[in-house]
Each structure stands twice: as structure tokens, then as C-alpha cells.
Write a protein that holds these residues in place. Structure first.
Motif, PDB file in Angstrom:
ATOM      1  N   PRO A 145       0.792  -1.233   0.000  1.00 34.08           N
ATOM      2  CA  PRO A 145       0.000   0.000   0.000  1.00 34.08           C
ATOM      3  C   PRO A 145       0.825   1.285   0.000  1.00 34.08           C
ATOM      4  O   PRO A 145       0.327   2.330  -0.421  1.00 34.08           O
ATOM      5  N   PHE A 146       2.092   1.201   0.440  1.00 33.95           N
ATOM      6  CA  PHE A 146       2.900   2.417   0.475  1.00 33.95           C
ATOM      7  C   PHE A 146       3.149   3.000  -0.914  1.00 33.95           C
ATOM      8  O   PHE A 146       3.542   4.171  -1.052  1.00 33.95           O
ATOM      9  N   LEU A 147       2.908   2.224  -1.949  1.00 28.68           N
ATOM     10  CA  LEU A 147       3.099   2.736  -3.307  1.00 28.68           C
ATOM     11  C   LEU A 147       2.116   3.862  -3.638  1.00 28.68           C
ATOM     12  O   LEU A 147       2.310   4.583  -4.622  1.00 28.68           O
ATOM     13  N   ILE A 148       1.079   4.028  -2.809  1.00 32.22           N
ATOM     14  CA  ILE A 148       0.146   5.124  -3.027  1.00 32.22           C
ATOM     15  C   ILE A 148       0.852   6.471  -2.909  1.00 32.22           C
ATOM     16  O   ILE A 148       0.415   7.482  -3.464  1.00 32.22           O
ATOM     17  N   ARG A 149       1.968   6.490  -2.201  1.00 30.63           N
ATOM     18  CA  ARG A 149       2.726   7.735  -2.032  1.00 30.63           C
ATOM     19  C   ARG A 149       3.377   8.201  -3.332  1.00 30.63           C
ATOM     20  O   ARG A 149       3.837   9.325  -3.444  1.00 30.63           O
ATOM     21  N   LEU A 267      10.436   1.446   2.221  1.00 28.49           N
ATOM     22  CA  LEU A 267       9.218   2.099   2.683  1.00 28.49           C
ATOM     23  C   LEU A 267       8.403   1.081   3.465  1.00 28.49           C
ATOM     24  O   LEU A 267       8.409  -0.103   3.139  1.00 28.49           O
ATOM     25  N   THR A 268       7.717   1.540   4.481  1.00 27.79           N
ATOM     26  CA  THR A 268       6.813   0.667   5.218  1.00 27.79           C
ATOM     27  C   THR A 268       5.425   1.288   5.198  1.00 27.79           C
ATOM     28  O   THR A 268       5.284   2.517   5.282  1.00 27.79           O
ATOM     29  N   PRO A 269       4.396   0.466   5.061  1.00 23.75           N
ATOM     30  CA  PRO A 269       3.044   1.018   4.966  1.00 23.75           C
ATOM     31  C   PRO A 269       2.589   1.668   6.275  1.00 23.75           C
ATOM     32  O   PRO A 269       2.794   1.116   7.358  1.00 23.75           O
ATOM     33  N   SER A 270       2.018   2.840   6.149  1.00 21.76           N
ATOM     34  CA  SER A 270       1.482   3.551   7.314  1.00 21.76           C
ATOM     35  C   SER A 270      -0.021   3.327   7.392  1.00 21.76           C
ATOM     36  O   SER A 270      -0.642   2.795   6.466  1.00 21.76           O
ATOM     37  N   GLU A 275      -5.541   3.252   4.780  1.00 22.76           N
ATOM     38  CA  GLU A 275      -6.830   3.931   4.644  1.00 22.76           C
ATOM     39  C   GLU A 275      -7.101   4.311   3.191  1.00 22.76           C
ATOM     40  O   GLU A 275      -8.211   4.145   2.678  1.00 22.76           O
ATOM     41  N   LYS A 276      -6.079   4.818   2.516  1.00 21.27           N
ATOM     42  CA  LYS A 276      -6.239   5.271   1.136  1.00 21.27           C
ATOM     43  C   LYS A 276      -6.450   4.108   0.173  1.00 21.27           C
ATOM     44  O   LYS A 276      -7.018   4.282  -0.906  1.00 21.27           O
ATOM     45  N   THR A 277      -5.977   2.929   0.551  1.00 22.25           N
ATOM     46  CA  THR A 277      -6.115   1.753  -0.327  1.00 22.25           C
ATOM     47  C   THR A 277      -7.076   0.733   0.277  1.00 22.25           C
ATOM     48  O   THR A 277      -7.031  -0.453  -0.064  1.00 22.25           O
ATOM     49  N   LYS A 278      -7.924   1.193   1.160  1.00 27.62           N
ATOM     50  CA  LYS A 278      -8.835   0.302   1.887  1.00 27.62           C
ATOM     51  C   LYS A 278      -9.684  -0.545   0.950  1.00 27.62           C
ATOM     52  O   LYS A 278      -9.933  -1.726   1.185  1.00 27.62           O
TER      53      LYS A 278
END
Length: 517
Positions: A145-149, A267-270, A275-278
């Protein structure tokens, strides 16, 4: 790039990269080093044509396909007991080719005889696709999910979902270069990586304790050696060689970047990432998700130019890929002057989608209460409803517009009375015995009945469903079905699966007659 030139029976000269052969051999040797079924042929010699020879019985190809997607092939369907006769070699190769198609490989014009004939460019192209899928399968939002950044300010989450792994990797690479306050940018996997400086900075940014910046003061050759050593120190398997960096081999650099990402993404998912990739983490509609997987498999098997699907719903939203699909199914359906590529604004996307839906009516499918706006808004059920009709039409095109009842009637004639179905809703369909009997009528040697269970428990139902799909593929049938749809008794997919087996039966019979003559 070191290349070898070969001439085969098709009368054409084909070239292939010996560097890629060497790397792929190293890759296979590493990941299958403990597999007893291929212990007699490993390690492959990376400096010879060893790989081209040893894929000839199909076992090795089946094994690396399961590396790319665990469980893609039911291992019970692989003939591993040697020596293998020609029939068993061919069904192993059929199984590999059809299963490769099911995980997203383009296998147009790939046949068992070409692999056995050691057509190097064909084998290497197939192995490349499989290894690429294996190494990049974690490069997506659902797994990380951290790729959303990496989303640009003006983009929506759907824009990231549409990006193929190679584009995500470039963004990830540049993110770390920026974090390292470097002025370098990587826009490709060849020229921009040849001098090794970007790799040196990336690895240092990922792990400053293990990967220093000493390579920046070295000549390119020694810098490349240091890069390989640093990558190994953070857990990257050894398959890349310094010369591959210096030559700028784009395929090998892509795989190397993916392996670095897999070993240490930095990177580690926050909680914010989750939440953004829920919506990706929560599967609130399993049936639609299964259909998405099948339709994606089908569309990608068509080898549509510029139309490879990464995320079905997102890739359909601008209307472009739906137009491409219609054109592939029926050439000259689309007047490309009416399609705007790229489609940047919402208005253009709606116009593209509306045009494709209008053209889809030529296929005699039902377009009711569906508009371009629904596609642009990503209305999953409406999009899947349109794709389903095109899918069914394509699979059944050689059989005419048959109803489910007609398909079942024809299939029941090939099945002993005890295993016949009253309808595709019949609970007996979930045991897979009906499908085994159809396949047995096509080729009795294809099934090892010791592996077929009664289908009375959930475990037995799953076991049979997985095995019957692999049995169909080992005969050479194209199967657009996942085992869960047999388990769940999905009527429409069971009917299409049955129809495809009936059609394949005719082809198989004709091929046998042809060989006999």
C-alpha cells in the motif's frame, strides 16, 4: 548486448541475447535449487544452450510458472516420472503453455513442437515473460500500500492502479533518488542505468550500513561489481552480472530493480496508506473479483496491441481499451477517428466510452441502462456485465449462440448417466466429476483417476476443481475459469467451461485424424 543468431525451419533469422540466457539460468537455478523433480537437470549451464534443451519435456516450464503464481498448475497434473514418452512430454508442454496464458503471458504461436525443436527465441521469450511476472508480482498497491505515495498530485488512485509494474518501479526508484537529494532521474531501464550511479545512490538510500557510496568514485566496471555486491548484501538473489549493467540490458535491469524492491523497498506502509487503499484490502464482492480475474486473463490472451490489462475496471474507465477489445474481436468495428487517445479529460473519456458502447451493439449484446458515464465512474457490476457478454460471445463463437440447456444436452451425451447434470445448478457440478468425464471422452490417458476424489468435503471439492482445470490445460484446452467458480457452482462460468471443452473435443479429434493420415 551479446546476441546469438540462429536460423530455424521457418526460414527466418532470429537473434537472442546470451546475457539473458545466462541470467535466466542463474535465476532458475537459484529458485528451483531444492526441487527434487528437477534435481536431475539442475543446475543449468548458463554459458551453453542447456536451458533450451532441458525445457523440452515441459517439467521445468511448469515449475517456473508455479514460481510466478503459486498453484497456477496442480502439480499432480505434471508428468515427472522419467523417462517420459512423447505423449507425456506433449501434455506437459500443453499444460505449461496454457497455464502461462492463464497468468498473463502472451503465448500466440507457441506450440509444443516449437519448444521441442529448441526454437531459442520462442523459448527465451516465454521464459522472460514468466520470470517478469514472478519478480514483479509484489509491485502493486494491494501487496504494498505504500506505493500510493508515488501518486502525483493531479492523479487519482485509479491512475496508479492502471500503471504496470515497470512504471511503478521507475517512480519508486526516482522517489528514493529524490529522498537522497540526488539530481539524477531514471526514465528507462537501459541508458539511464548504464553508468551505475543511480543504482549506487538507490542502494545507499535503502541501506546506508551495508551499501556505501564508494562506487561513485570507481570506473564503470568496478562500480557495477560493487553494485552487485551491495545488492547481494541486502538479500537480492545473484543473477545480475556487472556486464549486464554496463550494456544497459533493459529486461535484466527491470528484473534487477524488481528484486531490489522485493528485498528492501525502503518504505513501510502507514495507517494512512492502508486507509487510502482500503478498497483494495477489503474484498466486499468476491464474485465480481473472480470475474475480474477471469476477464483479465481472457483479454490479455488476445494479445491486443497497447491493450494489456493491469487492473480491469480502471483500465476500462477511459473507453480506449473497450474500443481496442471490440476491434480485436471484430476488425473494422471501430473508426479510430472517433476515439481520442490519450483521454485526459472526463468529457473525452465519456465520449470514448459512449462510442464503444454504441459499437458494441453490433455484437448483438444487451446494453441496457449502461452509459459511458458508468464506465468513467468505474461502476464495477455494469462494466463486468458488458465484458461478460463479450467474453461469452468470443468463447462460444465457433458453436453459435447456444443456450445453456443446449450446451448441457450435448455434454451429457459424453458422460455416464450417474455423472450427468440436470442443470448447471446441479450440486453435482461442484464435484467436477462431470468435467472429468467429458475430458475422459476426449482423451482417456489424460486423467490419473487415483487423484480424483468423491467431492464430498470442501477439501475434496477444491482438490478436484484444481486438478480438472490442469487436466484440461494439459490436453491443450484454453480454460478461462478459476477453481473457486467450480466450488461455488457459478452457473454462467460452468456453462462456458463446458462449451469450451466440447469445442476443444472437436479440435482434438480432428488433430488426431490428421496425424493418423
Amino acid at each position: 548486448m551479446q546476441a546469438m543468431k540462429v536460423e530455424k525451419g521457418d526460414g527466418f533469422h532470429h537473434t537472442y541475447s546470451q546475457d539473458e540466457v545466462s541470467s535466466f539460468c542463474d535465476h532458475i537455478n537459484y529458485y528451483l535449487r531444492d526441487d527434487k523433480d528437477v534435481a536431475d537437470i539442475l543446475p543449468l549451464n548458463p554459458e551453453t544452450n542447456d536451458m533450451f534443451v532441458k525445457v523440452g519435456d515441459g517439467i521445468l516450464l511448469c515449475k517456473i510458472i508455479n514460481l510466478a503464481q503459486n498453484g497456477a498448475i496442480d502439480t499432480r497434473a505434471i508428468n515427472v516420472k522419467k523417462p517420459l514418452n512423447i505423449f507425456n512430454e506433449n501434455i506437459n508442454l500443453n499444460l505449461a503453455i496454457q497455464s502461462a496464458k492463464s497468468i498473463g503471458c502472451v503465448v500466440v504461436n507457441i506450440r509444443p513442437d516449437l519448444i521441442k525443436d529448441r526454437r531459442e527465441h520462442i523459448i527465451l521469450g516465454l521464459v522472460w515473460q514468466i520470470i517478469k511476472i514472478q519478480t514483479t508480482k509484489m509491485v502493486n498497491l494491494k501487496e504494498n500500500p505504500f506505493l500510493i505515495r508515488l501518486k502525483k498530485e493531479e492523479e487519482e488512485i485509479g491512475d496508479i492502479l492502471k500503471l504496470p509494474p515497470d512504471q511503478l518501479l521507475l517512480r519508486w526508484f526516482n522517489h528514493h533518488l529524490k529522498e537522497a537529494k540526488s539530481q539524477k532521474q531514471v526514465n528507462n531501464f537501459d541508458k539511464d542505468l548504464q553508468d551505475g550511479e543511480a543504482y549506487t545512490i538507490l542502494l545507499n538510500q535503502l541501506d546506508k550500513d551495508r551499501c556505501n557510496l564508494d562506487g561513485l568514485t570507481q570506473d564503470p566496471e568496478n562500480r557495477a561489481k560493487t553494485i552487485i555486491q551491495n545488492a547481494e548484501s541486502i538479500g537480492v538473489p545473484k543473477f545480475m552480472r556487472p556486464v549486464h549493467i554496463i550494456k544497459g540490458n533493459s529486461k535484466l535491469n527491470l528484473l534487477f530493480c524488481a528484486q531490489i524492491f522485493n528485498a528492501c523497498p525502503g518504505l513501510t506502509p502507514s495507517q494512512d496508506d492502508y486507509e487510502k487503499t482500503k478498497m483494495l484490502q477489503e474484498d466486499d464482492d468476491p464474485e465480481s473479483s473472480m470475474d475480474e480475474r477471469v476477464f483479465k486473463m481472457w483479454i490479455n490472451s488476445l494479445n491486443i496491441e497497447d491493450g494489456y490489462i493491469n487492473n480491469l475496471i480502471e483500465d476500462m474507465r477511459d473507453g480506449i481499451n473497450l474500443n481496442r477489445l471490440l476491434e480485436k474481436l471484430k476488425p473494422q468495428t471501430i473508426n479510430w477517428k472517433n476515439v481520442k487517445i490519450p483521454a485526459k479529460s472526463r468529457i473525452i473519456k465519456v465520449q470514448n466510452a459512449n462510442y464503444s458502447l454504441e459499437q458494441a451493439k453490433q455484437f448483438n449484446i444487451k446494453i441496457v441502462n449502461v452509459g459511458g458515464v458508468d464506465f468513467v465512474d468505474g461502476k464495477k457490476k455494469l462494466i463486468l456485465g458488458v465484458i461478460w457478454q463479450l467474453f461469452r460471445l468470443d468463447v462460444l463463437k465457433t458453436m453459435g449462440d447456444q443456450k445453456d440447456e443446449q450446451i448441457l444436452e450435448a455434454a451429457n451425451k459424453k458422460v455416464p448417466e450417474a455423472d450427468r447434470l440436470a442443470s448447471f445448478k446441479d450440486p453435482k457440478a461442484r464435484t467436477s466429476h462431470f468435467f472429468f468425464r467429458i475430458l475422459n471422452s476426449i482423451e482417456p490417458r489424460a486423467i490419473d483417476w487415483d487423484f480424483v476424489q468423491k467431492g464430498e468435503t470442501p477439501e475434496e471439492i477444491e482438490s478436484n476443481a484444481k486438478y480438472v482445470i490442469s487436466v484440461a490445460r494439459r490436453l491443450g484446452a484454453t480454460v478461462f475459469l478459476i477453481w473457486e467458480q467450480i466450488r461455488d457452482g457459478k452457473v454462467k462460468m460452468l456453462a462456458v467451461f463446458t462449451a469450451s471443452l466440447l469445442h476443444f473435443a472437436e479440435d482434438y479429434k480432428a488433430a488426431k485424424l490428421g496425424h493418423a493420415e
